[in-house]
Design an enzyme around this catalytic site. Structure first.
Site, PDB file in Angstrom:
ATOM      1  N   MET A   1       7.311   3.557  25.273  1.00 24.31           N
ATOM      2  CA  MET A   1       7.245   3.414  23.808  1.00 24.31           C
ATOM      3  C   MET A   1       8.655   3.391  23.248  1.00 24.31           C
ATOM      4  SD  MET A   1       3.873   5.644  22.723  1.00 24.31           S
ATOM      5  CE  MET A   1       4.066   5.356  20.990  1.00 24.31           C
TER       6      MET A   1
ATOM      7  N   CYS B   1       4.976  -6.769  24.004  1.00 24.65           N
ATOM      8  CA  CYS B   1       5.624  -6.326  22.761  1.00 24.65           C
ATOM      9  C   CYS B   1       5.271  -7.268  21.599  1.00 24.65           C
ATOM     10  CB  CYS B   1       7.134  -6.270  22.948  1.00 24.65           C
ATOM     11  SG  CYS B   1       7.958  -5.683  21.459  1.00 24.65           S
TER      12      CYS B   1
ATOM     13  N   LYS C   1       2.996  -5.572  32.515  1.00 25.63           N
ATOM     14  CA  LYS C   1       2.163  -4.972  31.463  1.00 25.63           C
ATOM     15  C   LYS C   1       1.882  -6.054  30.425  1.00 25.63           C
ATOM     16  CE  LYS C   1       2.168  -0.918  28.399  1.00 25.63           C
ATOM     17  NZ  LYS C   1       2.488  -1.464  27.082  1.00 25.63           N
TER      18      LYS C   1
ATOM     19  N   ASN D   1      -5.311   0.497  29.411  1.00 25.53           N
ATOM     20  CA  ASN D   1      -4.456   1.105  28.384  1.00 25.53           C
ATOM     21  C   ASN D   1      -4.953   0.737  26.981  1.00 25.53           C
ATOM     22  OD1 ASN D   1      -1.509   0.093  26.808  1.00 25.53           O
ATOM     23  ND2 ASN D   1      -1.957   2.241  27.135  1.00 25.53           N
ATOM     24  N   GLY D   2      -4.795   1.709  26.082  1.00 23.49           N
ATOM     25  CA  GLY D   2      -5.098   1.469  24.671  1.00 23.49           C
ATOM     26  C   GLY D   2      -6.130   2.430  24.134  1.00 23.49           C
TER      27      GLY D   2
ATOM     28  N   ARG E   1       0.183   6.699  22.720  1.00 22.85           N
ATOM     29  CA  ARG E   1       0.134   7.534  21.517  1.00 22.85           C
ATOM     30  C   ARG E   1      -0.731   8.775  21.719  1.00 22.85           C
ATOM     31  NH1 ARG E   1      -2.127   3.168  17.850  1.00 22.85           N
ATOM     32  NH2 ARG E   1      -3.123   2.797  19.863  1.00 22.85           N
TER      33      ARG E   1
HETATM   34  C1  LIG Z   1       6.204   2.666  18.776  1.00 20.94           C
HETATM   35  C2  LIG Z   1       5.723   1.948  20.011  1.00 20.94           C
HETATM   36  C3  LIG Z   1       6.645   1.471  20.928  1.00 20.94           C
HETATM   37  C4  LIG Z   1       6.216   0.775  22.072  1.00 20.94           C
HETATM   38  N1  LIG Z   1       7.141   0.335  22.980  1.00 20.94           N
HETATM   39  C5  LIG Z   1       6.734  -0.298  24.106  1.00 20.94           C
HETATM   40  C6  LIG Z   1       7.672  -0.709  25.105  1.00 20.94           C
HETATM   41  O1  LIG Z   1       8.890  -0.475  25.009  1.00 20.94           O
HETATM   42  N2  LIG Z   1       7.176  -1.370  26.209  1.00 20.94           N
HETATM   43  C7  LIG Z   1       5.832  -1.623  26.358  1.00 20.94           C
HETATM   44  O2  LIG Z   1       5.429  -2.236  27.363  1.00 20.94           O
HETATM   45  N3  LIG Z   1       4.938  -1.209  25.455  1.00 20.94           N
HETATM   46  C8  LIG Z   1       5.352  -0.555  24.348  1.00 20.94           C
HETATM   47  N4  LIG Z   1       4.420  -0.095  23.450  1.00 20.94           N
HETATM   48  C9  LIG Z   1       2.982  -0.239  23.757  1.00 20.94           C
HETATM   49  C10 LIG Z   1       2.447   1.011  24.467  1.00 20.94           C
HETATM   50  O3  LIG Z   1       3.048   1.151  25.742  1.00 20.94           O
HETATM   51  C11 LIG Z   1       0.914   0.940  24.655  1.00 20.94           C
HETATM   52  O4  LIG Z   1       0.611  -0.205  25.382  1.00 20.94           O
HETATM   53  C12 LIG Z   1       0.181   0.901  23.307  1.00 20.94           C
HETATM   54  O5  LIG Z   1       0.702   1.867  22.419  1.00 20.94           O
HETATM   55  C13 LIG Z   1      -1.319   1.144  23.505  1.00 20.94           C
HETATM   56  O6  LIG Z   1      -1.554   2.348  24.166  1.00 20.94           O
HETATM   57  P1  LIG Z   1      -1.936   3.710  23.373  1.00 20.94           P
HETATM   58  O7  LIG Z   1      -3.095   3.395  22.487  1.00 20.94           O
HETATM   59  O8  LIG Z   1      -2.235   4.697  24.465  1.00 20.94           O
HETATM   60  O9  LIG Z   1      -0.724   4.077  22.553  1.00 20.94           O
HETATM   61  C14 LIG Z   1       4.834   0.578  22.295  1.00 20.94           C
HETATM   62  C15 LIG Z   1       3.906   1.080  21.380  1.00 20.94           C
HETATM   63  C16 LIG Z   1       4.329   1.749  20.254  1.00 20.94           C
HETATM   64  C17 LIG Z   1       3.287   2.283  19.281  1.00 20.94           C
END
Ligand SMILES: Cc1cc2nc3c(=O)[nH]c(=O)nc-3n(C[C@H](O)[C@H](O)[C@H](O)COP(=O)(O)O)c2cc1C
Length: 341
Positions: free
Chosen positions: A19, A110, A151, A211-212, A236
Site C-alpha cells: 500500500m 494501480c 498482482k 484479495n479485496g 486495508r
Molecule cells: C492507499 C493504497 C495504496 C496502495 N498501494 C498499492 C501498491 O503500491 N501496490 C499494489 O499492488 N497495490 C496497492 N494498493 C492495492 C492494495 O494492495 C489492495 O490490492 C487493495 O487495497 C484491495 O485489498 P484490501 O481490500 O484488502 O485493501 C493500494 C491500495 C491503497 C488503498
C-alpha cells in the site's frame, strides 16, 4: 458447506498487501510482529525508462539491508516494481537482484490517474499482450535466481479481459498471481468480486491469491469459499484490525474466535508506531501517518471512529498521543451513529 469449512481449516497463506504511502517498512514490521502473515510486499517502485539508483530500492525496501530480505520477525518481503517498459523493468529487476532482492512482484493494479496516464499499473490490463511482455521480460532477467509474481485487478474499465490478463501473466512466467477482485473503474467500491477471482483460479496452474475487502474473519471464510483460493492477501483490513491475520490463524488452530481488539491495544500499537516513525521523520509527518492509520481503524470499530472524530484536527504529535490514551470522549452518543439502520 462441510467441505468448505474443512477446506478453510487448511491453513492457506496470508500475504500483507502493498500500500503505497501507507504500509512502509515500519508498518510491515509492526504488523508482522503478530503471528499470521506469510509474506509481505513493498510499496511499488515506479520504473519509467532508466535504471534506478540503489537508494530508491533501499528506500522502498529497507529490508534489503538485512541478512535476509524479511521483516525483523522473519516474514519475507517481496519488492514490487511498477512500469510498462519491458526492457527498463528487466534492467531494474537485475538491479534489484544485485542488491539482494529475493522475490519480485509486478504491479498491474494501480488505479492512480498519474500512473495510468503514463501507462503503468492497471492501464496495462487493456492489453494482455503487454502484460505478457512485461512479466516475460522480468522473468527472463531474473527467473533463474528469484521468483517473479504479479498482482492484477479484474480489468481496466470492465472484466472482459480478466482471464486473458491472468493467463498472460502465467504464460509470461509469473509463479503466483494476486487478484484484487475489482476493475480499475470500480476503484475501491464494494463489493470485491471473489467469485471472479475463483474463475481465474480455476483456469490457472500457478497459485492464485484472493484479495479485496477481507475485513473480518467472516469475510475470510466467504472470500476463500467463493474464490476457492487457499491463499489471501490483506490490505486495508490489516490496518483496520491489525490482529486480523492472527485472528484467522487462531480460529484455524482452535476453532475459537478471539475477542475484538480493544481500544487500549490499538492505542498502544499507534503509540509504538509513532515512536518508531519519529526516529526518522518529522513530527508533522508522523502526526498525519498516525491519523491515517486511525482513519483506517475507524471504518470497522466504533471507539476508533469516536477517537478519530475527536483527534482528527490535532496538528501536534504530543497532543495526538495524549489523546490516544485519554478516556473515551463520548462513549454513548456517537456509538449510535454506528448502529445499523
Ligand atoms: C492507499 C493504497 C495504496 C496502495 N498501494 C498499492 C501498491 O503500491 N501496490 C499494489 O499492488 N497495490 C496497492 N494498493 C492495492 C492494495 O494492495 C489492495 O490490492 C487493495 O487495497 C484491495 O485489498 P484490501 O481490500 O484488502 O485493501 C493500494 C491500495 C491503497 C488503498
Amino acid at each position: 458447506m462441510k467441505n468448505s469449512v474443512v477446506n478453510l481449516l487448511h491453513n492457506g497463506r496470508i500475504g500483507l498487501a502493498p500500500m503505497e504511502g501507507v504500509i512502509d517498512a515500519t508498518t510491515r514490521d509492526l504488523l508482522t510482529r503478530l503471528p499470521g502473515f506469510d509474506w509481505a510486499v513493498t510499496e511499488f517502485t515506479r520504473v519509467v525508462d532508466a535504471c534506478l539508483p540503489s537508494r530508491v530500492f533501499y528506500k522502498h525496501c529497507p529490508e534489503l539491508n538485512g541478512t535476509r530480505v524479511a521483516t525483523p520477525s522473519g516474514v519475507p518481503v517481496s519488492l514490487q516494481l511498477l512500469g510498462s517498459d519491458p526492457a527498463a523493468l528487466a534492467a531494474n529487476a537485475r538491479q534489484a537482484l544485485r542488491l539482494g532482492a529475493t522475490q519480485l512482484d509486478l504491479n498491474f493494479g494501480c488505479p492512480a490517474k498519474t500512473v495510468n496516464r503514463h501507462d503503468g499499473g492497471a492501464s496495462l490490463l487493456r492489453d494482455p499482450e503487454r502484460v505478457h511482455a512485461v512479466v516475460n521480460a522480468v522473468h527472463g532477467a531474473v527467473s533463474d535466481k528469484i521468483p517473479v509474481t504479479a498482482k492484477i485487478r479484474l480489468g481496466f474499465a470492465d472484466r472482459r479481459l480478466a482471464l486473458e490478463c491472468a493467463l498472460a501473466a502465467e504464460s509470461g512466467g509469473a509463479s503466483q498471481l494476486v487478484v484484487h477482485g475489482r476493475t480499475r473503474e470500480e476503484g475501491y467500491r464494494p463489493p470485491a468480486h471473489w467469485e471472479w477471482v475463483g474463475r481465474i483460479r480455476q483456469r490457472l496452474t500457478i497459485p492464485v491469491v484472493c484479495n479485496g475487502d477481507i475485513w473480518t474473519l467472516e469475510d475470510y471464510w466467504k472470500a476463500r469459499t467463493l474464490s476457492g483460493c487457499q491463499d489471501v492477501m490483506l490490505g486495508r483490513g490489516a490496518l483496520a484490525d491489525p490482529w486480523l491475520a492472527m485472528r484467522i490463524r487462531h480460529w484455524q488452530a482452535t476453532g475459537e474466535r478471539l475477542a475484538d481488539t480493544s481500544w487500549q491495544s490499538r492505542a498502544t500499537l499507534l503509540a509504538e508506531f509513532a515512536a518508531l516513525q519519529r526516529s526518522t521523520l518529522r513530527d508533522r509527518v508522523v502526526t498525519s501517518l498516525v491519523k491515517q492509520w486511525l482513519g483506517q481503524m475507524r471504518l470497522h470499530h466504533a471507539e476508533s471512529a469516536r477517537r478519530f472524530h475527536s483527534l482528527k484536527r490535532l496538528t501536534d504529535l504530543d497532543a495526538l498521543l495524549d489523546g490516544l490514551s485519554a478516556p473515551d470522549p463520548n462513549p454513548v452518543a456517537l456509538d449510535r451513529q454506528h448502529e445499523p439502520a
